[in-house]
Write an enzyme that holds these catalytic residues in place. Structure first.
Site, PDB file in Angstrom:
ATOM      1  N   ARG A 936       0.833  -1.260   0.108  1.00 44.72           N
ATOM      2  CA  ARG A 936       0.139   0.002   0.189  1.00 44.72           C
ATOM      3  C   ARG A 936       1.010   1.125   0.017  1.00 44.72           C
ATOM      4  NH1 ARG A 936      -3.668  -0.338   5.087  1.00 44.72           N
ATOM      5  NH2 ARG A 936      -4.823  -1.855   3.588  1.00 44.72           N
ATOM      6  N   ARG A1005      -2.014   6.142   9.683  1.00 45.96           N
ATOM      7  CA  ARG A1005      -1.944   5.739   8.321  1.00 45.96           C
ATOM      8  C   ARG A1005      -2.179   6.980   7.000  1.00 45.96           C
ATOM      9  NH1 ARG A1005      -4.384   0.419   8.327  1.00 45.96           N
ATOM     10  NH2 ARG A1005      -3.297  -0.767   9.901  1.00 45.96           N
ATOM     11  N   LYS A1070      -3.917   0.913  14.732  1.00 47.73           N
ATOM     12  CA  LYS A1070      -3.938   1.834  13.686  1.00 47.73           C
ATOM     13  C   LYS A1070      -4.538   2.988  14.004  1.00 47.73           C
ATOM     14  CE  LYS A1070      -8.020  -0.358  11.621  1.00 47.73           C
ATOM     15  NZ  LYS A1070      -8.326  -1.207  10.465  1.00 47.73           N
ATOM     16  N   LYS A1072      -6.219   6.992  12.289  1.00 49.42           N
ATOM     17  CA  LYS A1072      -6.507   7.239  11.000  1.00 49.42           C
ATOM     18  C   LYS A1072      -7.004   8.998  10.889  1.00 49.42           C
ATOM     19  CE  LYS A1072      -8.130   2.983   9.162  1.00 49.42           C
ATOM     20  NZ  LYS A1072      -8.988   2.282   8.423  1.00 49.42           N
ATOM     21  N   CYS A1290     -14.703  -3.556  -0.041  1.00 48.23           N
ATOM     22  CA  CYS A1290     -13.507  -3.673   0.481  1.00 48.23           C
ATOM     23  C   CYS A1290     -12.699  -4.818  -0.623  1.00 48.23           C
ATOM     24  CB  CYS A1290     -13.139  -4.136   1.779  1.00 48.23           C
ATOM     25  SG  CYS A1290     -13.888  -5.885   2.117  1.00 48.23           S
ATOM     26  N   CYS A1296      -7.324 -10.814   0.946  1.00 47.24           N
ATOM     27  CA  CYS A1296      -7.101 -10.490   2.273  1.00 47.24           C
ATOM     28  C   CYS A1296      -7.409 -11.738   3.278  1.00 47.24           C
ATOM     29  CB  CYS A1296      -8.461  -9.526   2.347  1.00 47.24           C
ATOM     30  SG  CYS A1296      -8.367  -8.977   4.151  1.00 47.24           S
ATOM     31  N   CYS A1335     -15.329  -8.705   6.074  1.00 49.42           N
ATOM     32  CA  CYS A1335     -15.250  -9.142   7.488  1.00 49.42           C
ATOM     33  C   CYS A1335     -15.695  -8.037   8.236  1.00 49.42           C
ATOM     34  CB  CYS A1335     -13.923  -9.891   7.796  1.00 49.42           C
ATOM     35  SG  CYS A1335     -12.578  -8.316   8.241  1.00 49.42           S
ATOM     36  N   CYS A1339     -13.254  -2.106   6.383  1.00 52.47           N
ATOM     37  CA  CYS A1339     -12.356  -1.451   5.525  1.00 52.47           C
ATOM     38  C   CYS A1339     -13.115  -0.535   4.691  1.00 52.47           C
ATOM     39  CB  CYS A1339     -11.483  -2.048   4.827  1.00 52.47           C
ATOM     40  SG  CYS A1339     -10.371  -3.065   5.917  1.00 52.47           S
TER      41      CYS A1339
HETATM   42  S1  SF4 Z   1     -13.041  -5.276   5.621  1.00 51.94           S
HETATM   43 FE1  SF4 Z   1     -12.142  -7.086   6.393  1.00 51.94          FE
HETATM   44  S2  SF4 Z   1     -12.075  -8.564   4.510  1.00 51.94           S
HETATM   45 FE2  SF4 Z   1     -12.439  -6.477   3.698  1.00 51.94          FE
HETATM   46  S3  SF4 Z   1     -10.273  -5.786   3.321  1.00 51.94           S
HETATM   47 FE3  SF4 Z   1     -10.736  -5.057   5.401  1.00 51.94          FE
HETATM   48  S4  SF4 Z   1      -9.995  -6.708   6.587  1.00 51.94           S
HETATM   49 FE4  SF4 Z   1     -10.175  -7.487   4.682  1.00 51.94          FE
END
Ligand code: SF4
Length: 1436
Positions: A936, A1005, A1070, A1072, A1290, A1296, A1335, A1339
């Site tokens: 990244r 970040r 983290k 932000k 995401c 991931c 998940c 993100c």
């Molecule tokens: S929300 Fe979870 S699954 Fe999606 S990119 Fe972030 S860590 Fe990975």
């Protein structure tokens, strides 16, 4: 086609007699009578078969072979050459299975009869009643004989009577024993004589015939109708015998003429056939309704003629063939005329019956091309445009007939065309020798000779030559010939497209001739066999490797490509093939089962195939060899053994290894061998350790763990056991075989649970093996004493019907071990996340029982137990983020870094990942996961220059997977970077004056800023501020430069690093920071730890910011101690104060944040400390009080798509890049398009926090050029629905490591469906913010979306509703587990109500609250209150 009585009758028999029923759909959009009958039958059937529909044009053979049940398999289809020809290669294997192929024919039997020679039985039905009866015979026969039966029947008309038996009798009839006569013997043949009486050998044909008779007899008993192989009527002593297979009835009575209607078409034992030809017969006319039959002799004529020819009789009748046209009814006179012609014509001349027009007509429809194949054909058209010639295009069929698509025919045509072109070239050269041709024409012809092979130039010059010829009208004959051959002036790109069926028989398919022809042709072969279906497809028939075959042949260009793996690679190969002078073979992978196979499935199958080396990507270009270069280019990492052998043989491998030394280690699974060896050594070592520790009972702790929690518990258990004097070790479940497990004395299992009660990845193999052994009733673990501790979350499965998934893996394991004879020594322990102490509550009850059993419960453990190693330890011991990264990068034995280093590389902007799509497959192969890295970039505000863009584009190609992603933190992310490319990728990023430092990890970040194209002046000021904040909060370690850029330490090895802001522990988690410029909240300011909301003074200048603190998204499923939270506004600060405030907030968090596993983010710190106390701490560090906040207004958090012009007159265009993925896809070459724009663009690019892109600062004079490029690459297409434009997802699968469900690859598919609902309700242009993550880490900021889906398990999501349209309110859990059908069922009425009942300007998130679907979320802590939608709201 409507449901005629015949169709209905056959469909019902097929439905009620089968275990699996496969049906090929017709090309017509309206379902056939088959489908409607199946639907009706399903409503009454007690035992329903599995019904599988195959799309029109797809290969039904694979589906049939893959779904062979233990009982009866039936297949129904309308006769169509495209479908039936697909079946042919599979018939050899189907022939010995209990399969009935019911083929409905409208008129002509040609296509269906093609199958006859490949099956043991072929039955034909002329009428609807016969169709019903024969369908029963066929089903019975297939079941009793275990062989395939082809049943061809006429569709008939809708007035035909059919008498049927009740459906419940059919299964009984099929299950009955073979029919016997009254004496208990098998029934004799229909004419009363036995086989031996007829003098037949009991050969296979006779045996099958007898089996047919048995089935026919059994059917007769049930239906009470005679069922015969041949129906004979007319004269008993005929001179003429007419044997018929066709729809029209021959129910005529003539003296001296007899008629035999054939119902059994195979087997036809000679004696049986001869028995229906009376000795008086002088002429047999075989009438077959096969006007489209391609070869000279019709199928039954051949059989009958040969039987008659071999008959030992003195008066052998003449046998004549007659083709019957498509006629429904015949007149007696037609038959008489036929026999008259027969008596006067040469017997070898084929006769015709029925109107000759019907015989001649034969209009053939254009074959259907399955839609997925357009991925390749579109690329061909895109690349070669007008000069593309698909030489076997289905479009040629209506004019040239079915043959037009065959390779032999096509090859002939191409050869003819190339000869004509060669003639054209030689005539032009001849003309050029002629001094009398006009100078202008001479010049043009000379020019044409030079460019004749150039696709573009030959066309242009060719047109000029033609114009000159027409104008000058030269008198030479040669000039006239040039004109007549004018269609060859353009250099064409000729392609033959074929299927992988050609690979089964290279000789017969014509492929060999094409390869050997040396003609300049290109052959594209599509292989559609999915990787996961490869073994089941046809083990007995082997496909030949066309690529190897062609390479071995010599001067042939060969490429193996896969559009779903690398679009660019396909383009390269197609262009090289076109350029190559000679035959080119491009093998293209396109794995799909049916037309409905989703693109995502094709993508996954492609990845599996490429990764495992099943489908290597390569190019073999002999033209390079001629130029002294290596002709072989490997474009994927793994190759097949046979391909490697070829390379070895050609002595190319050594050259290749010299050129790319790293390749050697990666070829052909050698990695897997190393791993296996290492495992074996480790196992031996463990075993010796066990032997030395003989004074205490050995305890083996086996664990299965995805998230690491169960692993931690297992390792702690092993450590505690050692402290009690036991010889203990811990390992994953999959590291041990059942044989070794059986030798263990005491085993404790610890397992968590994945998905819907499945085992975590590293326990699945052992679990599957145990299941298989238990199913076989084996008692292989009788010496083992065991106990199991399972870890799960009871709250995860709120619906009573799902409750059994709770801790299912542990429960299953416990039961399975008992079944295998192992002795349970302590009861199953269950740890529940919902208990007061989480899983520890259950664990504390379970563990003491184990000590007791092992006799060590009284042992006093004095020393403190070693603390498990946490992130905090790793950070502190890392020497300011160095760890052993350098050593890890040099270790070639694995594609991974050490686990502790992977925690550190996050601070360097690097995440280790592995391809989740192929994880299971690799594990099964014994090789390590396909590790790669995500990189990244740190790029405050998401602003980059065109040359930086070009560099990113190149890095993605050279080091990554060819694509890159715009992230929700306004930066670039590269996926699929393998370890040996890591360093060069990071260097290239730094060369572009960007870096990756602190893009991930427990530090600040990437700082994000509103993109606001229309307010560029404010954007410039906010952007400058963001850069200053980013620099201020940057870690100071020199490790980054030392590791990745080879900068040396100042003096020796003494580390000089200090981290004035972070210290050696860095932050707890983290951090932000975002900067928003109202009215746009595209950065979702309240979802960030710190937010700066721009406040403008009366003159429109940036006066300062309102500061927010405490926002954050991540939660843990089911853990109510975790929740999302929106930031609180602390007050106002000037621009100058901003950096200090950001820093001080971060320091308060550094010192007060919880460094335990949960609740480490600032949001929890603030809630724990209280906002006022927290603010006070910040002000203490600042040395002044923060001013009161100033008013501000947001109205949206979605992007402003399209063109905007700012106050300075510069233009900005916001493109829609779905979920930020920059890649080339068929029809959407976004990556190429943006590369072209970057080459000419003079302004900048701005990434948005919603993952889109703004092409900024376009001067008015440059506008046309940029607009043209945007249009050319379809980047200006903003016609998507407002729902899609407002969506984001995401990355999730496949890269991931935390993903529990699909996100980026699935949301667009879901939106396709929800979009339809919106459109039906007139909401196409109404924005609804919909987000999805794989998940709960969040993100894509799902918890502020109006409707959101958060992955829980594959295909299963948490559904949330009620977020604020401009990010001002959290949403709330509406349903804890939803799958797609449930999502659509929920949204359909909800969206409808929204359309009908919303107030003016009311957003969806507000509406669902007002309408009572969900309660509003007032604060992060209250996020779980009243969750669950209407019920909770109503009852509250
Ligand atoms: S929300 Fe979870 S699954 Fe999606 S990119 Fe972030 S860590 Fe990975």
């Amino acid at each position: 086609m409507s449901a005629t009585p015949a169709l209905r009758a056959v469909a019902r028999v097929a439905y009620f007699s089968s275990d699996v029923l496969v049906h090929s759909r017709s090309s017509h959009p309206i379902p056939t009578g088959f489908e409607s009958t199946f639907d009706a039958a399903a409503r009454t059937a007690q035992n329903k078969p599995t019904v599988l529909a195959v799309p029109f044009g797809a290969d039904p053979g694979t589906t049939l072979l893959q779904n062979r049940p233990s009982g009866l398999l039936s297949y129904t289809t309308l006769s169509n050459p495209q479908i039936l020809h697909h079946l042919i290669p599979h018939l050899a294997e189907l022939a010995s299975t209990s399969t009935v192929l019911h083929v409905a024919v409208a008129e002509d039997l040609s296509d269906a009869l093609v199958l006859r020679s490949s099956v043991p039985f072929c039955i034909y039905s002329r009428t609807a009643q016969q169709a019903y009866d024969n369908a029963l015979v066929a089903s019975r026969l297939a079941r009793t004989e275990g062989k395939a039966v082809l049943h061809i029947f006429h569709v008939g008309h809708d007035r035909e009577p059919v008498s049927e038996v009740s459906e419940d009798r059919i299964p009984r009839f099929l299950a009955e024993k073979r029919a016997t006569n009254g004496n208990g013997h098998h029934h004799s043949p229909s004419n009363g004589s036995t086989l031996s009486e007829l003098g037949e050998d009991a050969d296979e044909s006779s045996r099958l015939f007898r089996a047919y008779e048995q089935a026919a007899l059994a059917t007769l008993v049930m239906v009470r109708r005679a069922i015969r192989p041949f129906y004979q009527h007319g004269s008993t002593e005929p001179h003429n015998l007419v044997m018929t297979v066709g729809r029209p009835s021959f129910a005529f009575v003539f003296v001296g003429i007899s008629f035999v209607e054939l119902s059994l078409l195979k087997p036809l034992p000679p004696a049986r056939l001869l028995s229906v030809i009376p000795p008086s017969t002088q002429r047999v006319v075989v009438v077959e309704q096969v006007r489209r039959w391609q070869t000279k002799w019709t199928p039954l004529y051949l059989d009958i003629a040969s039987v008659v020819h071999q008959a030992e009789t003195e008066n052998r009748p003449v046998v004549q063939s007659c083709i019957l046209g498509d006629v429904e009814e015949l007149e007696a006179v037609d038959v008489l005329k036929l026999l008259q012609r027969a008596s006067t014509q040469d017997p070898s001349v084929r006769l015709e019956l029925g109107s000759s027009s019907s015989i001649a007509a034969g209009t053939v429809a254009t074959p259907h091309v399955p839609k997925h194949e357009s991925s390749y054909t579109k690329m061909l058209s895109h690349l070669f445009g007008e000069r593309l010639e698909i030489s076997n295009s289905p479009d040629l069929v209506p004019s040239l007939g079915q043959l037009a698509t065959s390779p032999e025919f096509t090859l002939g045509r191409i050869r003819g065309e190339l000869e004509e072109r060669a003639e054209l070239v030689s005539i032009v050269q001849e003309l050029l020798q002629d001094a009398s041709i006009p100078a202008e024409l001479h010049a043009l012809l000379s020019k044409w000779v030079l460019v004749k092979d150039d696709g573009v130039k030959s066309k242009k010059v060719g047109e000029e030559v033609l114009a000159a010829l027409e104008e000058l009208k030269p008198s030479q004959v040669a000039a006239e010939r040039v004109f007549s051959l004018r269609s060859h002036l353009n250099a064409r790109s000729r392609w033959i497209i074929g299927s992988d069926a050609w690979s089964y028989d290279l000789g017969a398919s014509g492929l060999h001739h094409a390869i050997a022809s040396k003609l300049n042709i290109n052959i594209l072969i599509l292989d559609t066999l999915p990787y996961s279906a490869r073994n089941a497809s046809d083990p007995s028939r082997r496909k030949q490797d066309v690529g190897l075959y062609a390479m071995n042949h010599g001067d042939v260009y060969v490429a193996s490509v896969a559009v779903y793996s690398s679009y660019t690679h396909v383009l390269q190969a197609l262009m090289e093939a076109d350029k190559f002078e000679g035959p080119s073979v491009v093998l293209a992978y396109l794995p799909y089962q049916t037309e409905e196979t989703p693109a995502l499935e094709i993508l996954k199958e492609t990845k599996l195939a490429v990764d495992t080396g099943y489908w290597p990507l390569y190019r073999w270009n002999p033209a390079k060899e001629r130029a002294g270069q290596d002709p072989f280019t490997l474009d994927s990492d793994a190759v097949k053994n046979d391909l490697q052998r070829f390379l070895d043989r050609q002595n190319h491998l050594s050259q290749l290894v010299r050129a790319q030394p790293q390749l050697a280690a990666e070829l052909v699974g050698s990695l897997g061998e190393n791993l296996k060896l290492a495992r074996k050594q480790r196992a031996q070592q463990t075993y010796s350790e066990l032997l030395t520790a003989i004074d205490a009972p050995p305890l083996l702790v086996l664990y299965a763990s995805d998230s690491g929690k169960a692993e931690k518990v297992a390792k702690r258990l092993a450590a505690r056991a050692k402290m009690r004097g036991l010889s203990a070790s811990a390992a994953t479940m999959d590291s041990i075989t059942v044989e070794d497990l059986a030798k263990e004395e005491y085993v404790a299992f610890v397992t968590s649970v994945a998905g819907q009660g499945e085992f975590p990845q590293n326990g699945r193999t052992l679990a599957k093996t145990l299941n298989a052994l238990a199913a076989r009733g084996e008692q292989s673990l009788t010496n083992v004493r065991y106990t199991v501790f399972g870890m799960g979350d009871s709250h995860y499965w709120p619906r009573p019907e799902d409750a059994h998934y709770y801790n299912k893996a542990g429960k299953d394991l416990d039961a399975r071990l008992e079944q295998l004879g192992a002795q349970r020594v302590a009861p199953l322990g269950l740890g529940d996340d919902q208990d007061a102490d989480g899983p520890e509550t259950g664990y504390k009850l379970w563990e003491p029982q184990l000590w007791k059993l092992l006799g060590v419960d009284a042992v006093e453990v004095q020393e403190a137990e070693p603390e498990p190693i946490t992130n905090e330890h790793i950070k502190a011991a890392s020497q300011y983020l160095r760890g052993t990264i350098v050593e890890g990068l040099e270790d070639n034995s694995t594609g991974a870094l050490a686990p502790s280093d992977t925690q550190l590389t996050k601070f360097h902007g690097i995440y280790q990942q592995d391809d989740r799509d192929i994880r299971d497959e690799r594990q099964a192969q014994g090789v390590e996961p396909a590790f790669s890295f995500m990189i990244r970039v740190r790029m405050p505000g998401g602003v980059c220059k065109p040359d930086q863009w070009l560099m990113m584009d190149q890095i993605a190609d050279e080091h990554g997977n060819g694509t890159f992603k715009i992230t929700t933190r306004q930066t670039f992310q590269f996926h699929g970077v393998i370890k040996r490319h890591l360093k060069s990728a990071i260097r290239d990023i730094n060369r572009a004056l960007l870096d990756t430092l602190a893009a991930c990890g427990d530090v600040n970040r990437n700082v994000i800023v509103s993109a606001i194209p229309s307010l560029s002046k404010l954007h410039a000021q906010a952007y400058e501020f963001a850069k200053r904040v980013s620099e201020r909060l940057l870690p100071r370690t020199t490790a980054y430069h030392e590791i990745w850029l080879d900068k040396k330490l100042v003096a020796g090895d003494a580390l000089k690093d200090v981290e004035p802001l972070y210290g050696e522990f860095y932050l707890p988690r983290k951090f932000k920071v975002a900067v928003a410029v109202p009215p746009t909240n595209d950065v979702d300011i309240f979802a960030n730890d710190v937010g700066f909301i721009a406040i403008v003074d009366e003159k429109g200048e940036l006066a300062g910011f309102n500061v927010t603190a405490g926002g954050g998204m991540g939660v843990t499923h089911g853990n109510k101690k975790t929740y999302p939270r929106l930031g609180d506004v602390l007050g106002f600060c000037t621009v100058e104060q901003g950096c200090d405030i950001a820093e001080k907030i971060m320091l308060v968090q550094r010192d007060n944040g919880n460094r335990e596993e949960y609740n480490a983010r600032l949001k929890y710190t603030i809630d724990r400390m209280g906002l006022d106390v927290f603010k006070g701490e910040v002000e203490k560090l600042l040395g002044y009080q923060i001013q009161p906040a100033r008013p501000f207004t947001f109205d949206r958090n979605v992007d402003d798509f399209g063109w905007h012009t700012d106050a300075s007159g510069k233009h900005h265009f916001t493109c829609f890049i779905e979920n930020g993925r920059i890649q080339d896809e068929p029809d959407r070459d976004f990556k190429a398009g943006l590369r072209e724009i970057a080459k000419v663009h003079k302004g900048t690019f701005r990434l948005t926090a919603n993952q889109h892109l703004v092409v900024t600062d376009v001067a008015t004079e440059d506008l046309p050029q940029i607009k043209d490029l945007l249009a050319q690459y379809k980047l200006d297409n903003l016609s998507q629905s407002a729902l899609r434009l407002s969506s984001s997802a995401c990355v999730a699968f496949p890269t991931c490591g935390l993903a529990m469900a699909e996100s980026e690859r699935y949301l667009p598919i879901l939106i396709d469906k929800v979009e339809k609902i919106c459109e039906e309700n007139g909401l196409r242009n109404d924005s609804i913010v919909m987000r999805m993550t794989g998940c709960p880490n969040g993100c894509a900021r799902p918890y502020v979306a109006e409707v959101a889906f958060v992955g829980k398990a594959p295909g299963t999501y948490l559904m949330l509703l009620g977020g604020g349209y401009h990010g001002q309110r959290l949403n709330k859990i509406y349903r804890e587990t939803v799958t797609e059908p449930e999502i659509l069922a929920i949204l359909k009425p909800m969206i409808k109500r929204y359309a009908l009942e919303r107030h003016e300007g009311e957003h969806f998130g507000d509406f669902v609250i007002r309408a009572g679907y969900i309660a509003p979320t007032t604060s992060g802590k209250a996020w779980y209150d009243k969750m669950g939608g209407e019920i909770a709201v109503a009852s509250s």
